[in-house]
Scaffold this motif. Structure first.
Motif, PDB file in Angstrom:
ATOM      1  N   GLU A 121      -1.899  11.148  10.474  1.00 46.75           N
ATOM      2  CA  GLU A 121      -0.912  11.544  11.479  1.00 46.75           C
ATOM      3  C   GLU A 121       0.430  10.844  11.242  1.00 46.75           C
ATOM      4  O   GLU A 121       1.440  11.230  11.817  1.00 46.75           O
ATOM      5  N   ASP A 122       0.435   9.814  10.395  1.00 44.67           N
ATOM      6  CA  ASP A 122       1.677   9.104  10.090  1.00 44.67           C
ATOM      7  C   ASP A 122       2.569   9.994   9.230  1.00 44.67           C
ATOM      8  O   ASP A 122       2.089  10.670   8.321  1.00 44.67           O
ATOM      9  N   PRO A 123       3.874   9.985   9.492  1.00 44.27           N
ATOM     10  CA  PRO A 123       4.786  10.782   8.676  1.00 44.27           C
ATOM     11  C   PRO A 123       4.716  10.356   7.206  1.00 44.27           C
ATOM     12  O   PRO A 123       4.472   9.185   6.904  1.00 44.27           O
ATOM     13  N   ILE A 124       4.950  11.298   6.318  1.00 43.55           N
ATOM     14  CA  ILE A 124       4.873  11.024   4.885  1.00 43.55           C
ATOM     15  C   ILE A 124       5.853   9.920   4.492  1.00 43.55           C
ATOM     16  O   ILE A 124       5.503   9.018   3.721  1.00 43.55           O
ATOM     17  N   PHE A 125       7.077   9.943   5.030  1.00 37.99           N
ATOM     18  CA  PHE A 125       8.057   8.922   4.657  1.00 37.99           C
ATOM     19  C   PHE A 125       7.548   7.533   5.035  1.00 37.99           C
ATOM     20  O   PHE A 125       7.741   6.570   4.290  1.00 37.99           O
ATOM     21  N   ALA A 126       6.875   7.424   6.186  1.00 31.46           N
ATOM     22  CA  ALA A 126       6.344   6.131   6.618  1.00 31.46           C
ATOM     23  C   ALA A 126       5.206   5.683   5.700  1.00 31.46           C
ATOM     24  O   ALA A 126       5.074   4.486   5.413  1.00 31.46           O
ATOM     25  N   GLN A 127       4.405   6.630   5.229  1.00 33.85           N
ATOM     26  CA  GLN A 127       3.321   6.287   4.309  1.00 33.85           C
ATOM     27  C   GLN A 127       3.869   5.812   2.964  1.00 33.85           C
ATOM     28  O   GLN A 127       3.337   4.873   2.370  1.00 33.85           O
ATOM     29  N   VAL A 128       4.924   6.460   2.495  1.00 36.01           N
ATOM     30  CA  VAL A 128       5.539   6.051   1.231  1.00 36.01           C
ATOM     31  C   VAL A 128       6.080   4.627   1.366  1.00 36.01           C
ATOM     32  O   VAL A 128       5.827   3.763   0.514  1.00 36.01           O
ATOM     33  N   ALA A 129       6.801   4.361   2.449  1.00 35.49           N
ATOM     34  CA  ALA A 129       7.360   3.024   2.669  1.00 35.49           C
ATOM     35  C   ALA A 129       6.238   1.994   2.803  1.00 35.49           C
ATOM     36  O   ALA A 129       6.333   0.896   2.238  1.00 35.49           O
ATOM     37  N   ALA A 130       5.179   2.334   3.513  1.00 36.81           N
ATOM     38  CA  ALA A 130       4.056   1.406   3.688  1.00 36.81           C
ATOM     39  C   ALA A 130       3.381   1.106   2.356  1.00 36.81           C
ATOM     40  O   ALA A 130       2.958  -0.027   2.112  1.00 36.81           O
ATOM     41  N   SER A 131       3.296   2.093   1.495  1.00 42.93           N
ATOM     42  CA  SER A 131       2.687   1.889   0.182  1.00 42.93           C
ATOM     43  C   SER A 131       3.517   0.912  -0.650  1.00 42.93           C
ATOM     44  O   SER A 131       2.971   0.023  -1.321  1.00 42.93           O
ATOM     45  N   VAL A 132       4.840   1.047  -0.588  1.00 37.06           N
ATOM     46  CA  VAL A 132       5.717   0.127  -1.315  1.00 37.06           C
ATOM     47  C   VAL A 132       5.604  -1.280  -0.729  1.00 37.06           C
ATOM     48  O   VAL A 132       5.490  -2.264  -1.467  1.00 37.06           O
ATOM     49  N   ARG A 133       5.587  -1.388   0.616  1.00 33.10           N
ATOM     50  CA  ARG A 133       5.434  -2.695   1.251  1.00 33.10           C
ATOM     51  C   ARG A 133       4.127  -3.356   0.837  1.00 33.10           C
ATOM     52  O   ARG A 133       4.083  -4.559   0.564  1.00 33.10           O
ATOM     53  N   ALA A 134       3.053  -2.573   0.806  1.00 35.20           N
ATOM     54  CA  ALA A 134       1.744  -3.111   0.426  1.00 35.20           C
ATOM     55  C   ALA A 134       1.773  -3.625  -1.013  1.00 35.20           C
ATOM     56  O   ALA A 134       1.216  -4.687  -1.312  1.00 35.20           O
ATOM     57  N   ASP A 135       2.420  -2.884  -1.904  1.00 34.48           N
ATOM     58  CA  ASP A 135       2.514  -3.339  -3.295  1.00 34.48           C
ATOM     59  C   ASP A 135       3.337  -4.621  -3.401  1.00 34.48           C
ATOM     60  O   ASP A 135       3.035  -5.489  -4.220  1.00 34.48           O
ATOM     61  N   ALA A 136       4.350  -4.760  -2.563  1.00 33.35           N
ATOM     62  CA  ALA A 136       5.142  -5.991  -2.563  1.00 33.35           C
ATOM     63  C   ALA A 136       4.315  -7.150  -2.001  1.00 33.35           C
ATOM     64  O   ALA A 136       4.348  -8.264  -2.530  1.00 33.35           O
ATOM     65  N   ALA A 137       3.543  -6.876  -0.967  1.00 28.48           N
ATOM     66  CA  ALA A 137       2.735  -7.928  -0.341  1.00 28.48           C
ATOM     67  C   ALA A 137       1.633  -8.434  -1.270  1.00 28.48           C
ATOM     68  O   ALA A 137       1.318  -9.621  -1.266  1.00 28.48           O
ATOM     69  N   THR A 138       1.069  -7.543  -2.056  1.00 25.40           N
ATOM     70  CA  THR A 138      -0.019  -7.952  -2.945  1.00 25.40           C
ATOM     71  C   THR A 138       0.484  -8.502  -4.272  1.00 25.40           C
ATOM     72  O   THR A 138      -0.307  -8.945  -5.092  1.00 25.40           O
ATOM     73  N   GLY A 139       1.794  -8.459  -4.482  1.00 21.40           N
ATOM     74  CA  GLY A 139       2.355  -8.981  -5.723  1.00 21.40           C
ATOM     75  C   GLY A 139       2.410  -7.966  -6.853  1.00 21.40           C
ATOM     76  O   GLY A 139       2.824  -8.286  -7.959  1.00 21.40           O
ATOM     77  N   ARG A 140       1.983  -6.728  -6.575  1.00 19.82           N
ATOM     78  CA  ARG A 140       2.088  -5.693  -7.615  1.00 19.82           C
ATOM     79  C   ARG A 140       3.545  -5.328  -7.867  1.00 19.82           C
ATOM     80  O   ARG A 140       3.886  -4.828  -8.933  1.00 19.82           O
ATOM     81  N   LEU A 141       4.394  -5.546  -6.866  1.00 20.45           N
ATOM     82  CA  LEU A 141       5.846  -5.387  -7.019  1.00 20.45           C
ATOM     83  C   LEU A 141       6.479  -6.741  -6.796  1.00 20.45           C
ATOM     84  O   LEU A 141       6.145  -7.441  -5.835  1.00 20.45           O
ATOM     85  N   ARG A 142       7.394  -7.090  -7.669  1.00 20.81           N
ATOM     86  CA  ARG A 142       8.064  -8.386  -7.580  1.00 20.81           C
ATOM     87  C   ARG A 142       9.576  -8.178  -7.532  1.00 20.81           C
ATOM     88  O   ARG A 142      10.068  -7.124  -7.932  1.00 20.81           O
ATOM     89  N   PRO A 143      10.298  -9.187  -7.053  1.00 18.03           N
ATOM     90  CA  PRO A 143      11.759  -9.059  -7.043  1.00 18.03           C
ATOM     91  C   PRO A 143      12.277  -8.676  -8.430  1.00 18.03           C
ATOM     92  O   PRO A 143      11.841  -9.214  -9.446  1.00 18.03           O
TER      93      PRO A 143
END
Length: 115
Positions: free
Chosen positions: A10-32
């Motif tokens: 039920e979450d909007p697609i844009f919110a899911q995309v942003a959440a996926s990026v946040r999750a990757d940053a939180a787990t260290g899969r994405l770094r500065p």
């Protein structure tokens, strides 16, 4: 980088995309300094409208998690570092909640009360 969405959510697609990026940053899969895929590439891969992905990227920019510049695309900022530092604390909290028999919804409600 793999951006994940759930079309049945039920979450909007844009919110899911942003959440996926946040999750990757939180787990260290994405770094500065890491670059996100172009919005066009993400939209094509997910089969969604380009503006949906752009909205997600703009939300991440507004949060300070990514910097968007012409010619460079979307680049992860130093704001990803604190997210990654919190990830271990969050994982420990989730384990403790499970050990106490709390549901994820109950834990989420408790966290929301402490804003």
């Amino acid at each position: 980088m793999l951006i994940r969405i759930d079309p049945a959510s039920e979450d909007p697609i844009f919110a899911q995309v942003a959440a996926s990026v946040r999750a990757d940053a939180a787990t260290g899969r994405l770094r500065p300094g890491d670059r996100l895929p172009s919005a066009r590439d993400v939209a094509d891969a997910l089969g969604v409208n380009l503006h949906t992905v752009l909205r997600a990227y703009q939300d991440l920019r507004d949060e300070g998690l990514v910097d968007m510049r012409r010619g460079r695309g979307a680049v992860v900022t130093d704001a990803a570092t604190p997210l990654a530092q919190l990830y271990d604390d969050i994982a420990a909290l989730a384990r403790r909640a499970r050990a106490l028999g709390l549901s994820p919804d109950t834990l989420a409600s408790l966290v929301k009360e402490h804003r």
